[in-house]
Each structure stands twice: as C-alpha cells, then as structure tokens.
Write an enzyme that holds these catalytic residues in place. Structure first.
Site, mmCIF file in Angstrom:
data_model
loop_
_atom_site.group_PDB
_atom_site.id
_atom_site.type_symbol
_atom_site.label_atom_id
_atom_site.label_comp_id
_atom_site.label_asym_id
_atom_site.label_seq_id
_atom_site.Cartn_x
_atom_site.Cartn_y
_atom_site.Cartn_z
ATOM 1 N N LYS A 182 -7.831 9.295 0.571
ATOM 2 C CA LYS A 182 -8.086 8.188 -0.130
ATOM 3 C C LYS A 182 -8.177 7.093 0.605
ATOM 4 O O LYS A 182 -7.638 6.819 1.745
ATOM 5 C CB LYS A 182 -7.258 7.720 -1.216
ATOM 6 C CG LYS A 182 -6.738 8.885 -2.277
ATOM 7 C CD LYS A 182 -5.648 8.548 -3.384
ATOM 8 C CE LYS A 182 -5.513 9.365 -4.454
ATOM 9 N NZ LYS A 182 -4.334 8.893 -5.379
ATOM 10 N N ARG A 255 -0.170 21.582 -4.047
ATOM 11 C CA ARG A 255 0.263 20.565 -3.186
ATOM 12 C C ARG A 255 1.583 20.056 -3.738
ATOM 13 O O ARG A 255 2.316 19.683 -2.770
ATOM 14 C CB ARG A 255 -0.719 19.293 -3.581
ATOM 15 C CG ARG A 255 -0.261 17.902 -2.794
ATOM 16 C CD ARG A 255 -1.583 16.885 -3.158
ATOM 17 N NE ARG A 255 -1.163 15.613 -2.853
ATOM 18 C CZ ARG A 255 -1.464 14.872 -1.726
ATOM 19 N NH1 ARG A 255 -1.965 15.633 -0.718
ATOM 20 N NH2 ARG A 255 -1.223 13.724 -1.539
ATOM 21 N N HIS A 278 0.581 10.201 1.822
ATOM 22 C CA HIS A 278 0.965 9.095 0.811
ATOM 23 C C HIS A 278 1.171 7.662 1.484
ATOM 24 O O HIS A 278 1.567 7.873 2.715
ATOM 25 C CB HIS A 278 2.337 9.316 0.369
ATOM 26 C CG HIS A 278 2.145 10.723 -0.789
ATOM 27 N ND1 HIS A 278 3.296 11.497 -1.137
ATOM 28 C CD2 HIS A 278 1.196 11.137 -1.385
ATOM 29 C CE1 HIS A 278 3.050 12.277 -1.824
ATOM 30 N NE2 HIS A 278 1.661 12.013 -2.258
#
Length: 306
Positions: A182, A255, A278
C-alpha cells in the site's frame, strides 16, 4: 426520486477524487469514496440542497442515519464517516466551503471481529494436496496454482502484491521476494523452501504460457498476461473447499494464517508487523488475540475444571 448528482454538487466530488489520485490513494479507496459522496449528494439534493455550502452537520447526520436504517454494516458506516470527513476537510482547504460541517461528526464504532484462520495442520494439508494435484496436472496450471498457495501462505503477502510480482523481484541468493504494498511502499519478505520449490516448478513451465503480454510477470493467466486478482481468489477458494475441515477463505485468509502461526511459533510482534507491511502495530496485534482465543478454546475443551 433523484438518482443522479447535479453538477454543482458533483464537480467537487470529481475534483476531490483527482486529489486522492494525486496523493496516491488506492483505486479501491477512490472508488469507494466517490460512491459514498455521490450517495451523500443525492440524499442532500432530495432535501432541496443545490450548493455544497448548504450541506450542514444535520444533513450529514441525516444521511448517516438513513444509511444505517438501510442496513449498512458498521464497517460501511465507518467508511461513510471517513469519506465525509476527508471530503469536507479538503473542501474547506480549497475554499469551497467556509466551515467544515463534518468536523462535528462522531465516528461509528466498528466491532473488532477475530478473523477465521486455518490451523497449521490444515494449512500443511492444503499445501501438500495442491502440490500433489500439480504433479498430476499435465498443464502448467497445477504448478502455478501450487506456487500461488505456497507464496501467499509463506510470505503473508496481499493478493495485489502477489499479482504484481516480477521476475526481478525474486532474490534466490537471500531467499526473499520484493513486494510493493500500500502506498507503493516496498518491503522484503522471506520465503521458505517449500514456497521456493513450488515457484521453481512453476517457472520451469512458465514459458509454455508466455506471450508478448507477459512482460516480467511471475504469475501468468492462461492467455499469457499477468494473472488477475479475481483468478487468484478463485484458485484459493477452490483449493480450500477441497479440504472438508478447512474454512472457506480467500487469499487474505492465508495471510491471517501466516501471521497467526508465526506468533504461535514464537515470532515477535514487530517482525510480523514488518513482514505483513502494517503501518500500525495495533493492526498486527489482532493476531495475538486470535492465538489467545485458540488457547482458551483448547483449555475449555481439555481441562477437567475449565
């Protein structure tokens, strides 16, 4: 009933979405925010509002209440809130409104649900069965599917990261792969021997599907182009459904399983956070709750005084 957004209310949405693209928000986020904001503006227009500056806190609350009454989930309500807050903060900064009506909105609380995960035995069985089926498949498909399952579980990568892998991202010297997550952030993820073996078996057959559209993509569709995320999801569901005891999960389920099994095996939370990509440690911490729930369930099943 009005179903289209009038130009006076729709043009700011277009400009806001262009802003989101410019700051590199994901395509999925842009689509979701646009959908939310168009719903808001249709709702407002039905109440006689024709200019953005006429949208006030009461109108926003009425829109959210209508969404809730229409059956919107807590997660959808949370996104509605985020869409309105982001949009009007931007509109205020751009001088499109004098005050930010969304500043007084309270976020909807989203109950945290523990994800379903495969046990280590289930994951091992699914992978072993996939490899066995690949050996029986005379086409490259079985080997590709086995590689998909192994890499998703071994690396805990997102499906978009898996589909985006290029041959140059495979580092056999360090047994790692480079993925782009991301926000176009790159990270390095280690893979174990079974995943590399599955990749090697697939790469030995990859050339049979290569076309000019293949480029440097590691994983290909049957027509030679880079594999589509929807195809990967279908493959994972198909293989998990073949195991009667395993929950029917998609790529994100693998995941979840990888993260949970790492923590159960003694990995520290920070390392798992880095592997998963994350940004916040609190996102990774949900897997500690999964492990705790498993321990509690085992205790209640087995202890005579549970």
């Amino acid at each position: 009933m009005t179903t289209t957004v009038p130009a006076a209310l729709g043009v700011p949405i277009d400009d806001f979405c262009d802003h989101l693209v410019a700051i590199r928000r994901s395509a999925n986020t842009v689509r979701a925010y646009r959908r939310d904001l168009e719903g808001l503006m249709v709702h407002a227009h039905e109440h006689g509002i024709t200019r953005l500056a006429e949208v006030d806190l009461a109108e926003l609350r009425d829109w959210l209440a209508a969404s809730r009454q229409g059956g919107a989930s807590p997660a959808t309500m949370q996104r509605h809130w985020a869409s309105a807050r982001s949009f009007f903060r931007w509109a205020r900064a751009e001088g499109l409104v004098d005050t930010d009506p969304a500043a007084g909105l309270r976020a909807a609380k989203v109950p945290r649900r523990l994800p379903k995960v495969l046990t280590a035995d289930q994951a091992r069985r699914v992978m072993d069965d996939a490899v066995a089926r690949a050996g029986d498949d005379p086409t490259p498909r079985g080997r590709r599917d086995a590689a998909i399952l192994e890499v998703l579980y071994a690396g805990g990568v997102r499906v978009s990261e898996l589909c985006g892998l290029d041959l140059d991202d495979l580092d056999r010297d360090r047994d790692t792969i480079r993925v782009t997550g991301k926000g176009d952030k790159e990270r390095t993820v280690p893979l174990g021997a079974p995943a590399w073996a599955a990749l090697d078996r697939w790469l030995a057959r990859r050339g049979e599907w290569v076309t000019p559209a293949s480029g440097r993509a590691v994983l290909l569709g049957t027509r030679g182009g880079r594999i589509d995320q929807r195809v990967v999801r279908r493959i994972v569901h198909q293989h998990l459904r073949l195991d009667d005891d395993a929950p029917d999960l998609g790529p994100h389920g693998l995941r979840h399983a990888m993260a949970t099994h790492l923590l159960e095996g003694g990995a520290d939370l920070r390392s798992v956070q880095e592997m998963l990509g994350h940004e916040s440690l609190s996102t990774t911490q949900i897997y500690t709750h999964v492990s705790t729930e498993r321990l509690r369930a085992a205790f209640e099943r087995a202890h005579p005084r549970a």
